[in-house]
Structures are given as structure tokens and as C-alpha cells.
Scaffold this motif. Structure first.
Motif, mmCIF file in Angstrom:
data_model
loop_
_atom_site.group_PDB
_atom_site.id
_atom_site.type_symbol
_atom_site.label_atom_id
_atom_site.label_comp_id
_atom_site.label_asym_id
_atom_site.label_seq_id
_atom_site.Cartn_x
_atom_site.Cartn_y
_atom_site.Cartn_z
ATOM 1 N N THR A 14 -8.261 -6.369 32.723
ATOM 2 C CA THR A 14 -9.510 -6.110 32.015
ATOM 3 C C THR A 14 -9.583 -6.928 30.736
ATOM 4 N N LYS A 15 -8.499 -6.976 30.000
ATOM 5 C CA LYS A 15 -8.491 -7.728 28.747
ATOM 6 C C LYS A 15 -8.698 -9.217 28.978
ATOM 7 N N PHE A 16 -8.121 -9.773 30.037
ATOM 8 C CA PHE A 16 -8.270 -11.199 30.289
ATOM 9 C C PHE A 16 -9.613 -11.550 30.922
ATOM 10 N N VAL A 17 -10.202 -10.644 31.646
ATOM 11 C CA VAL A 17 -11.520 -10.913 32.230
ATOM 12 C C VAL A 17 -12.593 -10.853 31.151
ATOM 13 N N TYR A 18 -12.566 -9.815 30.308
ATOM 14 C CA TYR A 18 -13.624 -9.615 29.328
ATOM 15 C C TYR A 18 -13.312 -10.219 27.962
ATOM 16 N N LEU A 19 -12.053 -10.457 27.658
ATOM 17 C CA LEU A 19 -11.630 -11.026 26.371
ATOM 18 C C LEU A 19 -12.204 -10.254 25.187
ATOM 19 N N ASN A 20 -12.291 -8.937 25.321
ATOM 20 C CA ASN A 20 -12.885 -8.135 24.261
ATOM 21 C C ASN A 20 -11.979 -7.950 23.052
ATOM 22 N N PHE A 21 -10.796 -8.503 23.083
ATOM 23 C CA PHE A 21 -9.921 -8.432 21.922
ATOM 24 C C PHE A 21 -10.176 -9.600 20.969
ATOM 25 N N LEU A 22 -10.991 -10.571 21.379
ATOM 26 C CA LEU A 22 -11.328 -11.710 20.530
ATOM 27 C C LEU A 22 -12.619 -11.434 19.772
ATOM 28 N N ALA A 23 -12.639 -11.770 18.516
ATOM 29 C CA ALA A 23 -13.846 -11.678 17.700
ATOM 30 C C ALA A 23 -14.175 -13.088 17.227
ATOM 31 N N PHE A 24 -15.214 -13.664 17.790
ATOM 32 C CA PHE A 24 -15.560 -15.028 17.446
ATOM 33 C C PHE A 24 -16.956 -15.052 16.853
ATOM 34 N N PRO A 25 -17.236 -15.747 15.822
ATOM 35 C CA PRO A 25 -16.367 -16.641 15.065
ATOM 36 C C PRO A 25 -15.358 -15.853 14.238
ATOM 37 N N PHE A 26 -14.238 -16.481 14.001
ATOM 38 C CA PHE A 26 -13.143 -15.836 13.282
ATOM 39 C C PHE A 26 -13.493 -15.686 11.803
ATOM 40 N N PHE A 27 -12.940 -14.670 11.167
ATOM 41 C CA PHE A 27 -13.036 -14.432 9.724
ATOM 42 C C PHE A 27 -14.475 -14.225 9.252
ATOM 43 N N VAL A 28 -15.294 -13.601 10.070
ATOM 44 C CA VAL A 28 -16.671 -13.286 9.692
ATOM 45 C C VAL A 28 -16.811 -11.774 9.654
ATOM 46 N N ASP A 29 -17.442 -11.273 8.606
ATOM 47 C CA ASP A 29 -17.664 -9.829 8.479
ATOM 48 C C ASP A 29 -18.995 -9.480 9.144
ATOM 49 N N PHE A 30 -18.944 -8.948 10.362
ATOM 50 C CA PHE A 30 -20.149 -8.631 11.117
ATOM 51 C C PHE A 30 -20.867 -7.399 10.579
ATOM 52 N N ARG A 31 -20.255 -6.706 9.617
ATOM 53 C CA ARG A 31 -20.936 -5.570 8.992
ATOM 54 C C ARG A 31 -21.930 -6.037 7.935
ATOM 55 N N ARG A 32 -21.903 -7.346 7.594
ATOM 56 C CA ARG A 32 -22.824 -7.923 6.609
ATOM 57 C C ARG A 32 -23.653 -9.018 7.263
ATOM 58 N N PRO A 33 -24.593 -8.652 8.137
ATOM 59 C CA PRO A 33 -25.346 -9.664 8.887
ATOM 60 C C PRO A 33 -26.246 -10.528 8.022
ATOM 61 N N GLU A 34 -26.602 -10.034 6.843
ATOM 62 C CA GLU A 34 -27.486 -10.821 5.981
ATOM 63 C C GLU A 34 -26.841 -12.140 5.560
ATOM 64 N N LEU A 35 -25.512 -12.221 5.660
ATOM 65 C CA LEU A 35 -24.815 -13.472 5.365
ATOM 66 C C LEU A 35 -24.900 -14.459 6.526
ATOM 67 N N LEU A 36 -25.235 -13.967 7.718
ATOM 68 C CA LEU A 36 -25.284 -14.801 8.920
ATOM 69 C C LEU A 36 -26.700 -15.092 9.385
ATOM 70 N N VAL A 37 -27.565 -14.071 9.339
ATOM 71 C CA VAL A 37 -28.917 -14.163 9.896
ATOM 72 C C VAL A 37 -29.913 -13.678 8.839
ATOM 73 N N ASN A 38 -30.965 -14.436 8.625
ATOM 74 C CA ASN A 38 -31.990 -14.032 7.653
ATOM 75 C C ASN A 38 -32.715 -12.769 8.105
ATOM 76 N N ASN A 39 -33.134 -11.965 7.134
ATOM 77 C CA ASN A 39 -33.961 -10.773 7.364
ATOM 78 C C ASN A 39 -33.300 -9.767 8.299
ATOM 79 N N THR A 40 -32.014 -9.558 8.145
ATOM 80 C CA THR A 40 -31.246 -8.675 9.031
ATOM 81 C C THR A 40 -30.456 -7.674 8.207
ATOM 82 N N ILE A 41 -30.341 -6.463 8.741
ATOM 83 C CA ILE A 41 -29.553 -5.415 8.093
ATOM 84 C C ILE A 41 -28.744 -4.688 9.168
#
Length: 96
Positions: A14-41
Motif C-alpha cells: 500500500t505504501k509503495f503503490v500510493y506513496l502517501n508517506f511522501l509530502a511534496f514539495p518538501f519543506f512547505v507548510d501546507f497549513r499556511r496556504p496563503e504563502l502558496l496560493v493567492n486568496n486562500t485560507i
């Protein structure tokens, strides 16, 4: 030996098929989307006791100027204003 290991440890497959243990892009805080995408919370919904789902709410570019500097309450009210909402289910990476 790989089929033998998969037979012993099916969760490895399961881990190798779905690769859900990888978070890409690396070193990005996905809890702060306003840093990645405009007009997003980032918002959180409680779907049932003990289960919380994180979501991003992005307003259209036509409302971008209006959304600048607004807080979470403004975004929640924007969800309830009667305009269509598009739900995008991203997959299984464990990130938004």
C-alpha cells in the motif's frame, strides 16, 4: 524476495503503490496556504466526533482584491453567499 515480503507485510505494498508517506514539495507548510496560493485560507471541518478534515478555501480571482487582508470569518461568509462551490478531491498524499 519482494513478493514474499509483500505477502508477509501487505501494508508495504500500500505504501509503495500510493506513496502517501511522501509530502511534496518538501519543506512547505501546507497549513499556511496563503504563502502558496493567492486568496486562500486553511479551514477545518469536524465531520464526526474525533474526525477533523482540513480544507483550503480559495476565492476566485475576480474576488481577489476583495479578499486581501480578510480573516477566516470573511472566507466562511463567502462560502455561504450562494455562489457555486467547486470541490476538488486531491488524492491520497496526506496534504492539501
Amino acid at each position: 524476495s519482494v513478493p514474499f515480503l509483500i505477502r508477509l507485510f501487505p501494508s508495504v505494498l500500500t505504501k509503495f503503490v500510493y506513496l502517501n508517506f511522501l509530502a511534496f514539495p518538501f519543506f512547505v507548510d501546507f497549513r499556511r496556504p496563503e504563502l502558496l496560493v493567492n486568496n486562500t485560507i486553511s479551514l477545518y471541518l469536524t465531520t464526526e466526533p474525533g474526525v477533523t478534515v482540513g480544507i483550503w478555501h480559495t476565492v476566485p480571482g475576480s474576488r481577489g482584491a476583495e479578499a486581501q487582508g480578510k480573516d477566516q470569518r470573511w472566507y466562511e461568509e463567502a462560502l455561504a453567499d450562494g455562489h457555486p462551490v467547486i470541490i476538488y478531491l486531491h488524492g491520497n498524499g496526506g496534504t492539501r
